[in-house]
Write a protein that holds these residues in place. Structure first.
Motif, PDB file in Angstrom:
ATOM      1  N   GLY A 169      -3.442-106.323 -22.925  1.00 54.01           N
ATOM      2  CA  GLY A 169      -2.633-105.152 -23.237  1.00 54.01           C
ATOM      3  C   GLY A 169      -2.613-104.828 -24.718  1.00 54.01           C
ATOM      4  N   SER A 170      -2.875-105.834 -25.539  1.00 52.06           N
ATOM      5  CA  SER A 170      -2.827-105.573 -26.984  1.00 52.06           C
ATOM      6  C   SER A 170      -4.117-104.913 -27.476  1.00 52.06           C
ATOM      7  CB  SER A 170      -2.616-106.896 -27.725  1.00 52.06           C
ATOM      8  OG  SER A 170      -3.729-107.746 -27.517  1.00 52.06           O
ATOM      9  N   LEU A 171      -5.101-104.816 -26.616  1.00 48.56           N
ATOM     10  CA  LEU A 171      -6.388-104.235 -27.055  1.00 48.56           C
ATOM     11  C   LEU A 171      -6.382-102.725 -26.815  1.00 48.56           C
ATOM     12  CD1 LEU A 171      -8.864-106.823 -25.500  1.00 48.56           C
ATOM     13  CD2 LEU A 171      -8.136-106.675 -27.887  1.00 48.56           C
ATOM     14  N   PRO A 172      -7.168-101.997 -27.581  1.00 51.51           N
ATOM     15  CA  PRO A 172      -7.317-100.565 -27.297  1.00 51.51           C
ATOM     16  C   PRO A 172      -7.946-100.375 -25.912  1.00 51.51           C
ATOM     17  CG  PRO A 172      -8.467-101.174 -29.332  1.00 51.51           C
ATOM     18  CD  PRO A 172      -7.950-102.415 -28.747  1.00 51.51           C
ATOM     19  N   PRO A 173      -7.739 -99.201 -25.296  1.00 52.38           N
ATOM     20  CA  PRO A 173      -8.123 -99.026 -23.878  1.00 52.38           C
ATOM     21  C   PRO A 173      -9.607 -99.309 -23.606  1.00 52.38           C
ATOM     22  CG  PRO A 173      -6.775 -97.175 -24.605  1.00 52.38           C
ATOM     23  CD  PRO A 173      -7.022 -98.011 -25.796  1.00 52.38           C
ATOM     24  N   VAL A 174     -10.495 -98.735 -24.398  1.00 49.77           N
ATOM     25  CA  VAL A 174     -11.928 -98.913 -24.123  1.00 49.77           C
ATOM     26  C   VAL A 174     -12.303-100.376 -24.295  1.00 49.77           C
ATOM     27  CG1 VAL A 174     -14.254 -98.321 -24.912  1.00 49.77           C
ATOM     28  CG2 VAL A 174     -12.524 -96.553 -24.775  1.00 49.77           C
ATOM     29  N   ARG A 175     -11.789-100.969 -25.323  1.00 51.70           N
ATOM     30  CA  ARG A 175     -12.095-102.376 -25.590  1.00 51.70           C
ATOM     31  C   ARG A 175     -11.567-103.252 -24.462  1.00 51.70           C
ATOM     32  NH1 ARG A 175     -11.858-105.123 -30.639  1.00 51.70           N
ATOM     33  NH2 ARG A 175     -12.170-107.334 -30.220  1.00 51.70           N
ATOM     34  N   ARG A 176     -10.427-102.873 -23.982  1.00 52.44           N
ATOM     35  CA  ARG A 176      -9.795-103.627 -22.902  1.00 52.44           C
ATOM     36  C   ARG A 176     -10.680-103.595 -21.662  1.00 52.44           C
ATOM     37  NH1 ARG A 176      -5.157-100.494 -21.051  1.00 52.44           N
ATOM     38  NH2 ARG A 176      -4.683-100.457 -23.277  1.00 52.44           N
ATOM     39  N   ILE A 177     -11.120-102.404 -21.308  1.00 56.19           N
ATOM     40  CA  ILE A 177     -11.936-102.272 -20.100  1.00 56.19           C
ATOM     41  C   ILE A 177     -13.256-103.017 -20.268  1.00 56.19           C
ATOM     42  CG2 ILE A 177     -13.133-100.624 -18.618  1.00 56.19           C
ATOM     43  CD1 ILE A 177     -10.999 -98.591 -19.320  1.00 56.19           C
ATOM     44  N   ARG A 178     -13.855-102.901 -21.420  1.00 52.42           N
ATOM     45  CA  ARG A 178     -15.137-103.561 -21.634  1.00 52.42           C
ATOM     46  C   ARG A 178     -14.992-105.066 -21.631  1.00 52.42           C
ATOM     47  NH1 ARG A 178     -19.628-101.002 -23.733  1.00 52.42           N
ATOM     48  NH2 ARG A 178     -20.055-102.700 -25.184  1.00 52.42           N
ATOM     49  N   THR A 179     -13.894-105.558 -22.160  1.00 51.77           N
ATOM     50  CA  THR A 179     -13.681-107.018 -22.159  1.00 51.77           C
ATOM     51  C   THR A 179     -13.538-107.514 -20.726  1.00 51.77           C
ATOM     52  OG1 THR A 179     -12.589-106.836 -24.301  1.00 51.77           O
ATOM     53  CG2 THR A 179     -12.238-108.871 -23.070  1.00 51.77           C
ATOM     54  N   VAL A 180     -12.782-106.779 -19.948  1.00 51.09           N
ATOM     55  CA  VAL A 180     -12.619-107.180 -18.538  1.00 51.09           C
ATOM     56  C   VAL A 180     -13.950-107.087 -17.815  1.00 51.09           C
ATOM     57  CG1 VAL A 180     -11.517-106.567 -16.376  1.00 51.09           C
ATOM     58  CG2 VAL A 180     -10.195-106.574 -18.476  1.00 51.09           C
ATOM     59  N   ALA A 181     -14.726-106.051 -18.128  1.00 44.90           N
ATOM     60  CA  ALA A 181     -16.045-105.901 -17.494  1.00 44.90           C
ATOM     61  C   ALA A 181     -16.946-107.069 -17.863  1.00 44.90           C
ATOM     62  CB  ALA A 181     -16.684-104.578 -17.917  1.00 44.90           C
ATOM     63  N   ALA A 182     -16.912-107.466 -19.145  1.00 46.94           N
ATOM     64  CA  ALA A 182     -17.733-108.606 -19.565  1.00 46.94           C
ATOM     65  C   ALA A 182     -17.275-109.872 -18.841  1.00 46.94           C
ATOM     66  CB  ALA A 182     -17.631-108.780 -21.082  1.00 46.94           C
ATOM     67  N   LEU A 183     -15.976-109.997 -18.661  1.00 45.97           N
ATOM     68  CA  LEU A 183     -15.436-111.160 -17.955  1.00 45.97           C
ATOM     69  C   LEU A 183     -15.934-111.165 -16.513  1.00 45.97           C
ATOM     70  CD1 LEU A 183     -13.392-113.508 -17.647  1.00 45.97           C
ATOM     71  CD2 LEU A 183     -11.645-111.791 -17.170  1.00 45.97           C
TER      72      LEU A 183
END
Lengths: 100, 1091
Positions: free
Chosen positions: B644-658
């Protein structure tokens, strides 16, 4: 490789130090602003003779401009045999007439 | 003063008795006329010491000497003498001079002074055109220097005003002081013709002597400027090598002309040797050997003997070199002439002066250089032996042989453009003739081997395609057998480096060759280790070694060791730091998968400490993955809070990488907590629901690739596959300017249909709004082709006709871009990558329209008819076909057409079978008479047989009479080259066969009964040479099948085809198609040994 020695005014077998010294003399005498074409040829000749490896490459394959795109003896002789028509100022300068 | 020097002075006085003034004066003038201004000045100074007024002679000598020094570049000294001359000038009056002295004064003084004196003497009433008396020059010189007032007027009247005007005209062109003419009347020739002279002068300054001469034709013949026309003529003729005309013009120049050195030099070089009587070499021992040339035989100006002396010989040579008139030029021209005419005697005569000019101390070196010059511009084998003998006289035979062998290498490499393997080997045998010194010989050998390896690399030489004998003799140069075969070029480079170990570029060449020819990782590792040891200051080999270790999945620790070495050399290298971080991430992934969570955490901590911003997404994904997998890890809530502390695009990409990482872990069969994957997927769904919250500008960032080094961690840099379910939404919402970027990413991930769908919809919208999007149009047409759909509207052709050229060039880039990401096959990818819109337009328009032809045409890489590559043949055939008729499918197709592009037909067949298998290709409803369709599409032997017959038994042309149902078992034909010795009448792969062959084609369908298996089998065996030496294309494919999937497929198909009649194959053919494994070979050998 002979042509590069001719361009620098040296004999084949000149040492690295002699080649470098001659190169520096000629670049002082013919800076790019004064005679750009000549400066380019001097720089190319020095590059061809700068170290033993490039000298060997030029000695082996320098006759072919395809492999080593530097001046060949043919270029040198053709340039030497070409007629030029300098301007009047150049002729008068060569005769010592200018700065009167 | 010391007594010794006093004695020396007395002795000097005794040896140089005082000369009478008249003698000194005469001697001085003689020296000055010869061009020895220095001696003349000294003599005149001695004259002045005798008390005789000598201001004028000193003035002349100073001016001449100053000119000499200025010509040599000694400007300061020249200025000093010029000021002496000025001082002397102040002490005499030109009006008091004798007539000849007046002319000499006008020639030597400055231009301004000359004009003023001229005006003073001849004034406004001076009539320069009236004939005037002349004065004997010798009388003028021999009598008093100064005249009395009564004779002053007589002197002025006695001076030839015309001559004086000519001298002043030359002075004006030298000094450019045209303003001084205002004191003359307007109709005075000097002033009247000044404008034309000035215009001509500008042309002369620019070197345009022809134009200057044309300007001067407008002045009267008696004009004072007329002699300059002769100079223009002479210069123009010299430039165009009309030497006789130049000489004629030069000899007509007056003696006072201000370019005496040029005139002397031109005469010297252009006068023929048998005209030696006109040349007089006057040497003067006192002047140090200076020489002057004789006067022209008939200058017509003897009565006006005012002659400017030429400068010294070096100045003369310099001037002539400026014009291209020198000994080297003459010798070079003679050499070229003799070589051109193949005249040994003329060549002999031309070589000697050339040797003297170039390098008189070492004639053999010059001879070899001239021989190289001659040979490299012709074929050494074609040069007449008498010419070779003349050029290489006195050169030892060993050296000659070596030079010739070396020139053969260059000829082969750059004239014939073929691999000079034999030539290099021959040269290495005789290299001692050129380099007797052992060190130089070793260096030369190394350079030659590196040259050969580099040439092979630059011209994409495949060692497997070399002649066996050539390959064998080259392999003898490479002792390490691991470098034989495919790695031959790398082996040659390695040998070259062994002889010349310091060549950095050589190491890069070696590594490149190993990579290109798919060397084993062990060999690469050895090479990189050796390179790193040799190039001690270069971190690049260590970095490459680290990458190599990272490619081997379990060697990340070794990668870290290599990176540590590189770090010692370049601690701040950003590429290195990124790689180190990726290595630690990789180590963490490996540890996590092995459930060594402690080690994983330690590596992640190190990676985090390196602070590599480009890898932050990966780092965070790995930290979450560890948290999810480790039972002692953070709870889901903590992970969500961190996200939640990440910006939206970064958040989605991090989850996608995970999600990508955990999915790969599961796919690799490693143990991964199932709950972790479930949680990751839930997170992904949860966060991608926030897609609607993203603004349009940030949407394209979702599909941006990960950092390059992600491939070491995940094996992939592409997150697009993770968003598969959201492709449509992404494309819908992407702004038009970013649409193709996102489309490229999705296409690369295999999403042709959604991209096509969305592009069509968006294109309609834009079109309705009045906007044209040619780039989208190109994409749409190509994607339609790929999906087997007909072209949109009229196709690409009309679009290209209407667009301006710069837009078409832009569309070529668009096509190249599409070719880089679209998963298609040749030739479509080739056409796209070449940006060949014209062929693309033909391809799309023609092939998709008919017969449900799918987009991926598969042609082999072989050689088609008439030796052309298949791809070119395809282009030509396509164009011919389309160009002939408006309707490419007329009802009655002549049999001859079957000759065209048989491989195209066969590939259509395979595509049809593939399409039939896939069942998802939309086949347009176009009525084509089946018999013509078959003729057009399946004209050749390797047509697919009916389902109930074996594939290989179909007789030629049989399919023409039947509705062919492409069966999956039907072997697609590949463009197999037909041996020239194969039987005529074989329609399979026509290689420039006669048209008559195909006249029988009409009767091919008239067979009774079914196919004849035996004759069909023999036909196949013969057509592809399997009874004797198999065709080259089969040998090539067999050698490449390990690395080239298409070759492997081809061999597999042939194997299937030939299996039933394996006994009929030649041993070589059988070995190619059915290679025995090493084990079986070993077993056979042991059997033999036992027996």
């Amino acid at each position: 490789m002979l042509v590069h020695y001719l361009t620098l005014g040296l004999k084949p077998g000149a040492t690295d130090a002699q080649i470098r010294q001659r190169y520096l003399e000629l670049t002082r005498q013919y800076p790019p602003g004064r005679d750009a074409e000549r400066f380019r040829r001097i720089a190319a000749a020095y590059e061809a003779l700068a170290d033993a490896r490039t000298r060997m490459d030029v000695a082996l394959f320098g006759a072919s401009k395809v492999h080593l795109p530097r001046e060949t003896l043919l270029d040198w002789l053709v340039a030497a045999s070409q007629r030029h028509t300098p301007g009047l100022q150049n002729l008068l300068e060569a005769e010592g007439w200018l700065d009167e | 003063m010391a007594p010794r020097s006093r004695n020396r002075k007395r002795k000097k006085k005794a040896s140089n008795p005082a000369k009478p003034p008249q003698t000194l004066l005469t001697e001085g003038w003689v020296c000055l006329d010869k061009g020895d201004a220095r001696t003349a000045l000294h003599t005149f100074r001695q004259l002045a010491k005798t008390g005789t007024p000598a201001d004028f002679p000193i003035f002349c000598a100073c001016r001449s000497r100053a000119r000499e020094l200025r010509a040599r570049g000694l400007c300061q000294e020249a200025e000093s003498l010029a000021s002496h001359a000025t001082s002397a000038r102040a002490r005499f009056e030109p009006a008091d001079l004798a007539p000849a002295d007046v002319l000499r004064f006008l020639s030597l003084t400055g231009p301004l002074d000359a004009v003023h004196v001229f005006v003073q003497l001849f004034g406004p009433v001076g009539d320069t055109n009236a004939p005037s008396g002349s004065l004997d020059a010798s009388m003028a010189r021999g009598t008093d220097m100064q005249t009395d007032a009564a004779s002053k007027t007589r002197s002025a009247d006695a001076v030839d005003a015309t001559f004086a005007a000519q001298i002043v005209a030359s002075q004006l062109l030298v000094g450019r002081c045209w303003d001084a003419l205002h004191s003359l009347p307007a109709d005075h020739p000097l002033r009247r013709d000044a404008d034309l002279a000035r215009q001509a002068m500008e042309r002369m300054d620019a070197g345009d002597w022809a134009q200057a001469g044309k300007q001067l034709t407008r002045i009267p013949r008696r004009s004072p400027y007329a002699s300059w026309r002769l100079l223009c003529k002479a210069m123009e003729c010299l430039g165009t090598e009309r030497d006789q005309e130049a000489l004629r013009a030069v000899e007509q120049l007056p003696p006072h002309f201000p370019l005496p050195t040029l005139i002397a030099g031109v005469r010297q070089h252009l006068l023929a040797p048998n005209h030696a009587d006109t040349r007089v070499d006057v040497t003067d021992g006192d002047s140090g050997g200076q020489r002057t040339d004789a006067e022209p035989a008939s200058s017509g100006n003897d009565r006006h003997a005012v002659r400017l002396p030429p400068l010294d010989s070096p100045s003369c040579d310099r001037l002539c070199s400026m014009l291209g008139l020198n000994a080297t030029a003459t010798a070079a021209n003679a050499f070229f002439e003799a070589l051109h005419r193949s005249q040994p005697r003329s060549l002999q005569a031309a070589i000697l002066p050339l040797i003297q000019t170039l390098l008189p101390e070492d004639p053999p070196t010059v001879r070899i250089a001239l021989y190289e010059l001659a040979a490299i511009n012709t074929d050494p084998d074609d040069m007449p032996s008498r010419i070779t003998g003349t050029l290489l006289e006195q050169v030892p035979a060993r050296r000659t042989a070596a030079v010739q062998a070396r020139l053969h290498i260059l000829h082969q490499a750059y004239r014939q453009i073929t691999f000079p393997g034999y030539e290099v080997v021959n040269y290495l045998k005789v290299i001692g003739g050129e380099f007797a010194d052992a060190d130089r010989q070793q260096l030369a050998r190394g350079r030659v081997l590196l040259f050969l390896a580099r040439w092979g690399r630059d011209h994409s030489v495949d060692p497997a395609h070399l002649d066996e004998s050539e390959r064998h003799i080259l392999e003898q140069l490479v002792p390490d057998r691991r470098y034989h075969g495919q790695l031959l070029l790398a082996g040659l480079a390695r040998q070259g480096l062994a002889l010349d170990p310091g060549d950095r570029a050589g190491y890069e060449l070696w590594l490149d060759l190993l990579q290109r020819h798919h060397a084993s990782s062990r060999l690469m590792e050895e090479a990189l280790q050796e390179t790193a040891q040799r190039l001690e200051d270069d971190p690049a080999p260590w970095i490459k070694l680290a990458r190599l270790h990272l490619e081997r999945r379990n060697a990340y620790r070794q990668a870290q060791l290599a990176l540590a070495q590189a770090r010692a050399l370049a601690p701040l290298d950003p590429e290195l730091q990124d790689l180190e971080c990726a290595a630690h991430l990789r180590a963490a992934v490996q540890s996590r998968r092995r459930r060594s969570f402690g080690k994983a955490a330690a590596d992640l901590q190190i990676a985090a400490g390196m602070n590599r911003s480009g890898l932050n997404e990966l780092l965070q994904a790995e930290e979450m993955a560890l948290a999810l997998c480790d039972p002692a890890g953070s709870s889901d809530l903590a992970i969500r809070t961190a996200l939640g502390s990440l910006p939206p695009v970064r958040r989605i990409r991090t989850v996608a990488a995970l999600a990508l990482d955990l999915t790969q872990t599961a796919a690799s069969g490693r143990s991964a907590a199932p709950a972790a994957l479930t949680t990751a997927r839930a997170l992904l769904e949860e966060h991608t629901s926030t897609l609607d919250e993203l603004d349009d500008a940030s949407l394209p960032q979702l599909c941006a690739p990960l950092h390059d080094n992600a491939k070491w961690v995940f094996g992939s840099c592409d997150l697009t596959t993770v968003f598969r379910l959201w492709w449509d939404r992404l494309l819908q919402r992407t702004p038009p300017t970013q649409l193709l970027n996102v489309a490229d990413a999705i296409l690369a991930a295999g999403g042709i249909e959604p991209v096509h769908r969305q592009l069509e919809a968006r294109y309609e919208q834009e079109n309705n709004a009045g906007c044209t999007c040619p780039e989208w149009y190109v994409y749409i047409q190509v994607l339609r082709f790929s999906l087997g759909l007909p072209v949109r509207d009229q196709g690409l052709g009309p679009l290209l006709d209407d667009l301006p050229q710069h837009t078409i060039e832009h569309l070529r880039t668009t096509a190249q871009r599409l070719g880089a990401c679209l998963p298609a096959k040749r030739p479509l990818t080739d056409i796209l990558q070449d940006g060949d819109l014209e062929t693309l337009a033909l391809l799309l328009d023609a092939f998709v329209r008919y017969a449900g032809f799918p987009g991926d045409i598969e042609l082999s890489n072989g050689v088609g008819p008439e030796g052309m590559p298949i791809y070119d043949h395809f282009d030509d055939a396509l164009e011919d076909w389309l160009a002939e008729d408006e309707d490419p499918l007329p009802r009655d197709i002549p049999a001859r057409r079957r000759r065209r592009s048989p491989s195209r037909a066969a590939s259509r067949q395979s595509s049809r079978s593939t399409a039939a298998q896939q069942g998802d290709v939309e086949i347009p409803d176009i009525h084509i008479p089946s018999v013509h369709q078959e003729e057009l599409l399946f004209p050749d032997l390797l047509d697919s047989p009916p389902a109930d017959t074996p594939a290989h038994t179909q007789p030629p042309g049989h399919a023409a009479a039947k509705q062919v149902d492409p069966s999956p078992e039907a072997p697609p034909s590949h463009a197999v080259e037909v041996d020239s010795g194969s039987e005529s009448g074989v329609p399979c792969i026509p290689a420039g066969k006669d048209a008559g062959i195909y006249e029988d084609a009409d009767t091919w369908g008239d067979t009774d009964g079914g196919p004849d298996p035996v004759s069909s089998a023999e036909f196949i065996i013969d057509s592809i040479g399997m009874r004797g030496a198999p065709l080259k294309i089969i040998r090539d494919a067999s050698s490449r099948m390990q690395s080239d999937p298409e070759s492997a497929e081809m061999i597999e198909l042939l194997r299937t085809m030939c299996e039933p009649f394996r006994d009929a194959l030649s041993p070589e053919a059988e070995a190619l198609l059915f290679p025995r494994s090493p084990k079986s070979r070993h077993k056979t050998k042991r059997k033999r040994q036992r027996s």
